[in-house]
Design an enzyme around this catalytic site. Structure first.
Site, PDB file in Angstrom:
ATOM      1  N   LYS A 121      15.701  33.476  55.524  1.00  0.00           N
ATOM      2  CA  LYS A 121      16.253  33.417  54.162  1.00  0.00           C
ATOM      3  C   LYS A 121      15.701  32.112  53.617  1.00  0.00           C
ATOM      4  O   LYS A 121      16.156  31.031  53.971  1.00  0.00           O
ATOM      5  CB  LYS A 121      17.781  33.372  54.248  1.00  0.00           C
ATOM      6  CG  LYS A 121      18.548  33.879  53.061  1.00  0.00           C
ATOM      7  CD  LYS A 121      18.458  33.068  51.810  1.00  0.00           C
ATOM      8  CE  LYS A 121      19.049  31.698  51.862  1.00  0.00           C
ATOM      9  NZ  LYS A 121      18.906  30.912  50.644  1.00  0.00           N
TER      10      LYS A 121
ATOM     11  N   GLY B  47      28.508  25.578  53.762  1.00  0.00           N
ATOM     12  CA  GLY B  47      27.648  26.760  53.913  1.00  0.00           C
ATOM     13  C   GLY B  47      27.734  27.341  55.318  1.00  0.00           C
ATOM     14  O   GLY B  47      27.904  28.550  55.497  1.00  0.00           O
ATOM     15  N   GLY B  48      27.634  26.470  56.308  1.00  0.00           N
ATOM     16  CA  GLY B  48      27.664  26.934  57.704  1.00  0.00           C
ATOM     17  C   GLY B  48      28.977  27.604  58.038  1.00  0.00           C
ATOM     18  O   GLY B  48      29.016  28.657  58.686  1.00  0.00           O
TER      19      GLY B  48
ATOM     20  N   GLU C  74      24.029  24.260  62.416  1.00  0.00           N
ATOM     21  CA  GLU C  74      23.901  22.802  62.609  1.00  0.00           C
ATOM     22  C   GLU C  74      24.198  22.179  61.265  1.00  0.00           C
ATOM     23  O   GLU C  74      23.499  22.444  60.291  1.00  0.00           O
ATOM     24  CB  GLU C  74      22.487  22.440  63.061  1.00  0.00           C
ATOM     25  CG  GLU C  74      22.044  23.147  64.323  1.00  0.00           C
ATOM     26  CD  GLU C  74      22.980  22.911  65.475  1.00  0.00           C
ATOM     27  OE1 GLU C  74      23.465  21.780  65.616  1.00  0.00           O
ATOM     28  OE2 GLU C  74      23.247  23.864  66.221  1.00  0.00           O
TER      29      GLU C  74
ATOM     30  N   CYS D 227      20.477  14.386  58.616  1.00  0.00           N
ATOM     31  CA  CYS D 227      21.762  14.734  59.234  1.00  0.00           C
ATOM     32  C   CYS D 227      22.213  13.647  60.201  1.00  0.00           C
ATOM     33  O   CYS D 227      23.382  13.584  60.560  1.00  0.00           O
ATOM     34  CB  CYS D 227      21.658  16.069  59.945  1.00  0.00           C
ATOM     35  SG  CYS D 227      20.243  16.174  61.036  1.00  0.00           S
TER      36      CYS D 227
HETATM   37  P1  NAP Z   1      23.285  23.980  52.055  1.00  0.00           P
HETATM   38  O1  NAP Z   1      23.614  23.726  50.646  1.00  0.00           O
HETATM   39  O2  NAP Z   1      24.373  24.341  52.978  1.00  0.00           O
HETATM   40  O3  NAP Z   1      22.178  25.120  52.042  1.00  0.00           O
HETATM   41  C1  NAP Z   1      21.531  25.629  53.213  1.00  0.00           C
HETATM   42  C2  NAP Z   1      21.212  27.092  53.012  1.00  0.00           C
HETATM   43  O4  NAP Z   1      22.408  27.851  53.195  1.00  0.00           O
HETATM   44  C3  NAP Z   1      20.694  27.430  51.639  1.00  0.00           C
HETATM   45  O5  NAP Z   1      19.636  28.344  51.799  1.00  0.00           O
HETATM   46  C4  NAP Z   1      21.882  28.074  50.954  1.00  0.00           C
HETATM   47  O6  NAP Z   1      21.523  29.115  50.101  1.00  0.00           O
HETATM   48  C5  NAP Z   1      22.635  28.706  52.107  1.00  0.00           C
HETATM   49  N1  NAP Z   1      24.080  28.764  51.851  1.00  0.00           N
HETATM   50  C6  NAP Z   1      24.898  27.726  51.562  1.00  0.00           C
HETATM   51  N2  NAP Z   1      26.159  28.161  51.426  1.00  0.00           N
HETATM   52  C7  NAP Z   1      26.143  29.496  51.629  1.00  0.00           C
HETATM   53  C8  NAP Z   1      27.137  30.518  51.613  1.00  0.00           C
HETATM   54  N3  NAP Z   1      28.417  30.240  51.332  1.00  0.00           N
HETATM   55  N4  NAP Z   1      26.757  31.784  51.870  1.00  0.00           N
HETATM   56  C9  NAP Z   1      25.467  32.087  52.121  1.00  0.00           C
HETATM   57  N5  NAP Z   1      24.477  31.156  52.137  1.00  0.00           N
HETATM   58  C10 NAP Z   1      24.808  29.887  51.894  1.00  0.00           C
HETATM   59  O7  NAP Z   1      22.609  22.693  52.699  1.00  0.00           O
HETATM   60  P2  NAP Z   1      21.318  21.860  52.260  1.00  0.00           P
HETATM   61  O8  NAP Z   1      21.581  21.097  51.008  1.00  0.00           O
HETATM   62  O9  NAP Z   1      20.130  22.728  52.264  1.00  0.00           O
HETATM   63  O10 NAP Z   1      21.164  20.800  53.447  1.00  0.00           O
HETATM   64  C11 NAP Z   1      21.814  19.550  53.474  1.00  0.00           C
HETATM   65  C12 NAP Z   1      22.852  19.492  54.594  1.00  0.00           C
HETATM   66  O11 NAP Z   1      22.267  19.896  55.820  1.00  0.00           O
HETATM   67  C13 NAP Z   1      23.419  18.109  54.865  1.00  0.00           C
HETATM   68  O12 NAP Z   1      24.809  18.200  54.999  1.00  0.00           O
HETATM   69  C14 NAP Z   1      22.778  17.696  56.189  1.00  0.00           C
HETATM   70  O13 NAP Z   1      23.526  16.778  56.930  1.00  0.00           O
HETATM   71  C15 NAP Z   1      22.656  19.020  56.860  1.00  0.00           C
HETATM   72  N6  NAP Z   1      21.625  19.045  57.898  1.00  0.00           N
HETATM   73  C16 NAP Z   1      21.995  19.214  59.202  1.00  0.00           C
HETATM   74  C17 NAP Z   1      21.032  19.213  60.215  1.00  0.00           C
HETATM   75  C18 NAP Z   1      21.428  19.387  61.655  1.00  0.00           C
HETATM   76  O14 NAP Z   1      20.570  19.594  62.479  1.00  0.00           O
HETATM   77  N7  NAP Z   1      22.687  19.320  61.994  1.00  0.00           N
HETATM   78  C19 NAP Z   1      19.689  19.038  59.881  1.00  0.00           C
HETATM   79  C20 NAP Z   1      19.337  18.888  58.541  1.00  0.00           C
HETATM   80  C21 NAP Z   1      20.329  18.900  57.557  1.00  0.00           C
HETATM   81  P3  NAP Z   1      21.333  28.874  48.533  1.00  0.00           P
HETATM   82  O15 NAP Z   1      20.613  27.586  48.368  1.00  0.00           O
HETATM   83  O16 NAP Z   1      20.554  30.049  48.111  1.00  0.00           O
HETATM   84  O17 NAP Z   1      22.701  28.814  47.945  1.00  0.00           O
END
Ligand code: NAP
Length: 530
Positions: free
Chosen positions: A183, A244-245, A264, A301
């Site tokens: 996706k 999101g997760g 993650e 992260c």
């Molecule tokens: P995000 O807003 O959660 O988006 C990630 C993906 O998930 C996007 O493609 C988004 O789709 C989808 N998504 C989000 N909410 C959803 C829902 N309710 N239902 C279905 N799909 C959903 O995160 P991000 O801004 O890309 O990344 C930043 C975050 O990632 C930070 O909090 C960072 O700490 C964390 N991160 C963690 C790691 C790790 O390894 N633990 C590594 C890197 C980043 P859409 O955009 O189409 O809505």
């Protein structure tokens, strides 16, 4: 060339009516290519192809999978400057970062290739039959790991390559024998499509089944939701926000057949600075942490979002110096205006909390989407009583908590949500005097760092990248390194099965010469049958 279309298996497709564009945050303008969001019929087509491809791909030899993974790496490299330019124009990140992330992505693909070519990763275990055992005969039992089925991968905004289309989740799933539907992250859809084209070329060059990979565009949560709910999807890999997760985890657990979601997510990565280290190196530590907090515009992260110390003159000196150092760092562009807006809102929410003090904030004028870094401080009791202050502010922000005493420090750590990392800064063996602090930290994190910084995740077999919820949804698995393959497999046993019908990994002759546990002895030897 970026077309804006989806890859449904090996074919480009654009049946949807919704289009969207990516954004260049440095220039503060939209990029030109329209991307076609996947239509429901394209989602079904991709999932059906993946389910068919699984029948063949799940049984493909380790040698062929290694060839596939290495060819993906070669094809990603051959995208050359087009990939780097696309990455920079869709993320605002500099060229050096793009190249470093590409190197990491290639390295991940090749390390999985090496793993599956060698083959012992399947954890083959064999207990041969004892027909004469009393009081009942023992059957012949043979166990190994087999792939789960089609996997959906959600990439993160902040790692357009290493945690996205051909990133760690995809590489590990392919290595396990699972087809992958990505996706695509809407913020870097062009970069995603280029990488997808490299994977499709590798599919065709190495004769992998059509449908082993698809790449679906989406500008909202609908496509991901449909994918996670599809009955033919068997697991989900997600890198992104806690919100999101968690939403995807809940969705997957409510399915008629619940499936695992390996998410993650965000983390504040607590750093504990012990008193002697503060006394000896307050100024140096302030410089080091100003750099770490602002690295990659704080969009990691593993960003150190929480620093803990015992109240003292040395802690005050550290805080004052951190406040001075943080404003010396040049401001940098964030990934997207939305990420910038959320950062600003989260910062505002933090400073509106009672008894919080701003000790350093970049106040000069900045270009659009450039983040003004900030450091705040609070008393331990205020932090303990206000969970809002515990939350990740994704960007160059950190809060320093001044703890009244060791008991309060321990209580604060014990009350934190699960974290990816914890860091301990100590001098002159003082760590030996704080066993409770170290234990408390270990209970809350997935990796402990001694006298260093949390930013920077080495990709190697001993790395654990994950942690207690909400750092990840399943703390038993790492998202980085070869052992992340374990997320996409399940154990499977064959009982009294004909030798010729067994997978090669479990046959008497051990034709792949892998290491196996045979009758409780680890060996590469074949099993002699009389
Ligand atoms: P995000 O807003 O959660 O988006 C990630 C993906 O998930 C996007 O493609 C988004 O789709 C989808 N998504 C989000 N909410 C959803 C829902 N309710 N239902 C279905 N799909 C959903 O995160 P991000 O801004 O890309 O990344 C930043 C975050 O990632 C930070 O909090 C960072 O700490 C964390 N991160 C963690 C790691 C790790 O390894 N633990 C590594 C890197 C980043 P859409 O955009 O189409 O809505």
């Amino acid at each position: 060339m970026i077309t804006g279309k989806n890859y449904i298996g090996n074919s480009l497709s654009s049946k949807g009516s919704i289009t969207y564009k990516t954004f260049n945050p440095k220039l503060n303008i939209e990029n030109t290519t329209p991307f076609y969001e996947a239509a429901t019929s394209e989602i079904s087509a991709a999932v059906n192809l993946a389910a068919e491809a699984y029948k063949v791909f799940s049984k493909i030899s380790g040698k062929k999978k290694a060839e596939f993974l290495n060819t993906i790496a070669d094809e990603v490299l051959s995208l050359d400057d087009e990939l780097i330019q696309s990455y920079c124009s869709e993320s605002g990140l500099p060229e050096e970062r793009a190249k470093a992330e590409r190197t990491r992505t290639i390295g991940q693909l090749r390390s999985f290739a090496t793993l599956v070519e060698e083959g012992s990763w399947v954890e083959a275990v064999i207990d041969t039959a004892q027909p004469n055992r009393e009081p009942i005969p023992k059957p012949d039992l043979r166990k190994m790991m087999i792939p789960l089925g089609p996997v959906v991968v959600f990439g993160a905004s902040n790692f357009p390559l290493a945690y996205s289309t051909a990133g760690g989740d995809t590489a590990a799933a392919f290595a396990a024998g699972c087809p992958v539907i990505v996706k695509s992250h809407p913020m870097h859809a062009g970069t995603g499509e280029l990488v997808a084209s490299a994977i499709v070329k590798a599919v065709q060059k190495t004769g992998m089944p059509n449908g082993v990979f698809s790449n679906l565009n989406s500008s909202g949560i609908d496509i991901g939701t449909q994918l996670v709910q599809h009955p033919k999807i068997k697991a989900v890999g997600f890198t992104g926000s806690i919100k999101g997760g968690r939403a995807l985890y809940d969705l997957a657990s409510k399915r008629e057949e619940p499936i695992p979601v390996f998410a993650e997510m965000g983390s504040v990565n607590p750093v504990v600075i012990l008193p002697k280290a503060l006394k000896n190196r307050a100024i140096k530590l302030a410089k080091t942490y100003a750099t770490s907090i602002t690295l990659g515009t704080g969009q990691f992260c593993t960003n150190p979002g929480l620093i803990l110390g015992l109240k003292s003159k040395s802690l005050t000196k550290f805080i004052n110096n951190l406040g001075k150092e943080i404003v010396k760092v040049d401001t940098k562009c964030m990934l997207h205006p939305t990420i910038f807006d959320v950062y600003e809102a989260n910062k505002q929410r933090a400073v509106f909390q009672k008894e919080i003090e701003v000790v350093g904030v970049y106040e000069n004028s900045v270009k659009s989407n450039y983040a003004r870094q900030m450091v705040t401080t609070v008393e331990g009791i205020t932090f303990l009583e206000n969970p809002i202050l515990h939350q990740e502010v994704f960007g160059p922000y950190s809060i320093v908590v001044q703890c009244k005493n060791e008991e309060q420090l321990e209580m604060i750590i014990s009350n934190l949500e699960g974290q990816l990392t914890g860091t301990l800064i100590a001098d002159n063996d003082e760590e030996n005097n704080y066993p409770k602090i170290i234990d408390a930290l270990q209970n809350r994190v997935g990796r402990l760092i001694f006298n260093g910084v949390s930013t920077g995740v080495e990709v190697c077999p001993s790395m654990n990248h994950g942690g207690p919820y909400p750092a990840s949804t399943d703390s038993r698995f790492t998202a980085v390194g070869i052992h992340s393959i374990k997320r996409w497999v399940r154990p499977f046993s064959y009982q009294n099965y004909p030798n010729a019908l067994l997978p090669k990994e479990l046959q008497n002759e051990n034709p792949l010469k892998i290491s196996r546990l045979v009758n409780e002895e680890q060996t590469v030897n074949e099993i002699k049958t009389s």
